[in-house]
Design an enzyme around this catalytic site. Structure first.
Site, PDB file in Angstrom:
ATOM      1  N   CYS A 110       8.944   9.924   1.534  1.00 29.90           N
ATOM      2  CA  CYS A 110       8.268   9.459   0.538  1.00 29.90           C
ATOM      3  C   CYS A 110       7.071  10.081   0.205  1.00 29.90           C
ATOM      4  O   CYS A 110       6.537  10.033  -1.044  1.00 29.90           O
ATOM      5  CB  CYS A 110       7.524   7.969   0.858  1.00 29.90           C
ATOM      6  N   HIS A 245       1.772   6.473  -3.490  1.00 33.68           N
ATOM      7  CA  HIS A 245       3.037   5.850  -3.492  1.00 33.68           C
ATOM      8  C   HIS A 245       3.159   4.612  -3.400  1.00 33.68           C
ATOM      9  O   HIS A 245       2.384   4.019  -2.512  1.00 33.68           O
ATOM     10  CB  HIS A 245       3.359   6.698  -1.909  1.00 33.68           C
ATOM     11  N   ASN A 275      10.064   0.220  -3.915  1.00 29.89           N
ATOM     12  CA  ASN A 275       9.767   1.292  -3.170  1.00 29.89           C
ATOM     13  C   ASN A 275      10.693   2.298  -3.542  1.00 29.89           C
ATOM     14  O   ASN A 275      11.814   2.029  -2.919  1.00 29.89           O
ATOM     15  CB  ASN A 275       9.183   0.984  -1.640  1.00 29.89           C
TER      16      ASN A 275
HETATM   17  O1  UT7 Z   1       7.710   4.069   1.901  1.00 30.39           O
HETATM   18  C1  UT7 Z   1       7.791   4.314   3.234  1.00 30.39           C
HETATM   19  C2  UT7 Z   1       6.926   3.503   4.025  1.00 30.39           C
HETATM   20  N1  UT7 Z   1       7.308   2.208   4.154  1.00 30.39           N
HETATM   21  C3  UT7 Z   1       6.248   1.300   4.366  1.00 30.39           C
HETATM   22  O2  UT7 Z   1       4.856   1.606   3.942  1.00 30.39           O
HETATM   23  C4  UT7 Z   1       6.660  -0.367   4.887  1.00 30.39           C
HETATM   24  C5  UT7 Z   1       5.548  -0.542   5.468  1.00 30.39           C
HETATM   25  N2  UT7 Z   1       5.596  -1.995   6.105  1.00 30.39           N
HETATM   26  C6  UT7 Z   1       5.648  -2.931   5.407  1.00 30.39           C
HETATM   27  O3  UT7 Z   1       5.512  -3.009   4.225  1.00 30.39           O
HETATM   28  C7  UT7 Z   1       5.734  -4.365   6.231  1.00 30.39           C
HETATM   29  O4  UT7 Z   1       5.514  -4.229   7.683  1.00 30.39           O
HETATM   30  C8  UT7 Z   1       6.873  -5.152   5.976  1.00 30.39           C
HETATM   31  C9  UT7 Z   1       7.145  -5.531   4.434  1.00 30.39           C
HETATM   32  C10 UT7 Z   1       8.257  -4.563   6.067  1.00 30.39           C
HETATM   33  C11 UT7 Z   1       7.000  -6.214   6.814  1.00 30.39           C
HETATM   34  O5  UT7 Z   1       5.879  -7.221   6.411  1.00 30.39           O
HETATM   35  P1  UT7 Z   1       4.884  -7.639   7.946  1.00 30.39           P
HETATM   36  O6  UT7 Z   1       3.960  -8.438   7.261  1.00 30.39           O
HETATM   37  O7  UT7 Z   1       4.706  -6.578   8.602  1.00 30.39           O
HETATM   38  O8  UT7 Z   1       6.072  -8.793   8.425  1.00 30.39           O
HETATM   39  P2  UT7 Z   1       6.750  -8.881   9.816  1.00 30.39           P
HETATM   40  O9  UT7 Z   1       7.552  -7.700  10.208  1.00 30.39           O
HETATM   41  O10 UT7 Z   1       5.493  -8.958  11.016  1.00 30.39           O
HETATM   42  O11 UT7 Z   1       7.403 -10.130   9.976  1.00 30.39           O
HETATM   43  C12 UT7 Z   1       6.761 -11.397   9.847  1.00 30.39           C
HETATM   44  C13 UT7 Z   1       7.636 -12.417   9.915  1.00 30.39           C
HETATM   45  C14 UT7 Z   1       8.984 -12.421  10.823  1.00 30.39           C
HETATM   46  O12 UT7 Z   1       9.278 -13.633  11.142  1.00 30.39           O
HETATM   47  P3  UT7 Z   1       8.813 -14.555  12.338  1.00 30.39           P
HETATM   48  O13 UT7 Z   1       9.206 -13.711  13.502  1.00 30.39           O
HETATM   49  O14 UT7 Z   1       7.111 -14.551  12.283  1.00 30.39           O
HETATM   50  O15 UT7 Z   1       9.281 -15.725  12.332  1.00 30.39           O
HETATM   51  C15 UT7 Z   1       9.954 -11.768   9.867  1.00 30.39           C
HETATM   52  O16 UT7 Z   1      11.376 -12.157  10.462  1.00 30.39           O
HETATM   53  O17 UT7 Z   1       8.395 -12.332   8.322  1.00 30.39           O
HETATM   54  C16 UT7 Z   1      10.006 -12.217   8.498  1.00 30.39           C
HETATM   55  N3  UT7 Z   1      10.410 -11.697   7.580  1.00 30.39           N
HETATM   56  C17 UT7 Z   1      10.734 -12.250   6.262  1.00 30.39           C
HETATM   57  N4  UT7 Z   1      10.731 -13.451   5.720  1.00 30.39           N
HETATM   58  C18 UT7 Z   1      11.114 -13.715   4.637  1.00 30.39           C
HETATM   59  C19 UT7 Z   1      10.577 -10.183   7.368  1.00 30.39           C
HETATM   60  N5  UT7 Z   1      11.146  -9.877   6.179  1.00 30.39           N
HETATM   61  C20 UT7 Z   1      11.302 -11.091   5.557  1.00 30.39           C
HETATM   62  C21 UT7 Z   1      11.801 -11.491   4.272  1.00 30.39           C
HETATM   63  N6  UT7 Z   1      11.691 -12.733   3.812  1.00 30.39           N
HETATM   64  N7  UT7 Z   1      12.354 -10.444   3.459  1.00 30.39           N
END
Ligand code: UT7
Length: 318
Positions: A110, A245, A275
């Site tokens: 990225c 980005h 993204n």
């Molecule tokens: O360009 C390359 C660089 N990449 C990035 O910069 C990405 C950086 N990271 C992020 O953007 C975020 O960490 C994510 C968007 C990937 C995830 O968001 P988060 O706030 O860190 O969520 P999490 O992984 O802590 O998950 C929280 C909850 C989980 O459920 P439980 O375990 O709390 O019940 C996940 O299973 O959200 C759930 N979850 C979703 N729910 C609905 C994860 N993805 C989804 C989804 N829809 N798509």
């Protein structure tokens, strides 16, 4: 001698997929995606390869700059999602343009657009080139694990390009790389060697630890931006726009709060494009350019971060 940006271009495939569309194939919803990532819709390729999209963005950038393809001395391209490892994406774009000049792909995920600008700056400094095409293009939909809801709602397809010519627009850039496999990686298929010891195969798709990536991203965007501004005697007040980005709207919001820089200074289009990795900054620049937002002399800050882990921040005058 450095360079100035002569023109910009972009291409996104016509297929638009909304959060509601995604919720038909995976357990997610518009509210979660908008709140956690800030994406409403994105474009996915149905046919176009990364190189085809890059070629179309290149044509748009050439037209916008008034430069003919035959004038190009160098083509730099970046893609983690090209269909072939060889020939490179830059070779294929060159072939489609029907020109013969040096080409080179840069793999910095990225952050690659910033790495390409710095590479181009070296060629300009040595007076080896007069016109350079820089393309970031991604068909990330072919690398998505469509059962992983934390990645399939983020990544998308598209291409952005700029044409550079001799000038003094490019000021400086800082880079940071921490080589490692743990946080984000995209393995290649292991192949079928009869001598290969089986058992360590990993799915050839995007693997990402979201929260670790998030923390790395916020730290990198703040540190790199401050560093490149300070060492060139500028402050955020001097910057017309920060064009980061587009990884996650919340990363940009966190950076804005931590740096105490108003959100309005950050250009954001992730809500419409998702993204697109190496393509996200040139796509944003093209939108801003065609909307007439960029005035000659405007100071732009381009922070980028992602797989590697690699990050960068470029400073340039429009
Ligand atoms: O360009 C390359 C660089 N990449 C990035 O910069 C990405 C950086 N990271 C992020 O953007 C975020 O960490 C994510 C968007 C990937 C995830 O968001 P988060 O706030 O860190 O969520 P999490 O992984 O802590 O998950 C929280 C909850 C989980 O459920 P439980 O375990 O709390 O019940 C996940 O299973 O959200 C759930 N979850 C979703 N729910 C609905 C994860 N993805 C989804 C989804 N829809 N798509």
């Amino acid at each position: 001698m450095s360079f100035s940006v002569l023109g910009t271009g972009m291409y996104v495939p016509p297929k638009v997929v909304t959060n509601d569309d995604l919720s038909q194939i995976i357990d997610t919803n518009d509210e979660w995606i908008m709140q956690r990532v800030g994406i409403h819709e994105r474009h996915f390729s149905e046919q176009e390869t990364a190189a085809e999209m890059g070629y179309r963005a290149a044509l748009a950038a050439l037209e916008n700059s008034g430069v003919r393809a035959e004038e190009l001395d160098l083509i730099l391209a970046a893609s983690v999602s090209g269909e072939t490892i060889s020939p490179s994406v830059s070779c294929e774009i060159q072939g489609r343009l029907g020109v013969s000049c040096m080409t080179m792909d840069i793999n910095a995920a990225c952050s690659a657009f910033d790495f390409m600008l710095e590479t181009a700056a070296g060629f300009f400094a040595r007076k080896k080139v007069k016109k350079v095409l820089v393309v970031g293009t991604e068909r990330l939909s072919r690398l998505i694990d469509w059962t992983d809801r934390s990645t399939c709602v983020i990544f998308a397809d598209g291409a952005g390009a700029v044409v550079l010519g001799e000038g003094d627009g490019y000021i400086d850039a800082v880079f940071d790389v921490k080589g490692g496999l743990d946080v984000i990686n995209i393995p290649q298929p292991v192949g079928s060697s009869p001598y290969y010891q089986r058992g360590q195969e990993r799915k050839p798709c995007i693997h990402m630890h979201g929260q670790d990536t998030f923390k790395f991203a916020v730290t990198a965007i703040c540190r790199d931006s401050v560093q490149v501004l300070e060492r060139n005697g500028f402050s955020f007040d001097d910057v017309a726009y920060i064009v980061p980005h587009q990884a996650n709207k919340r990363i940009i919001d966190f950076a804005s709060a931590k740096l105490k820089v108003p959100k309005e200074k950050f250009y954001v289009n992730i809500d419409r494009f998702g993204n697109t990795s190496s393509a996200s900054i040139p796509i944003a620049l093209d939108e801003m350019n065609r909307r007439g937002m960029l005035k000659k002399g405007d100071l732009l800050l381009l922070p980028a971060f992602g797989g590697g882990l690699a990050s960068a921040a470029c400073l340039l005058r429009w």
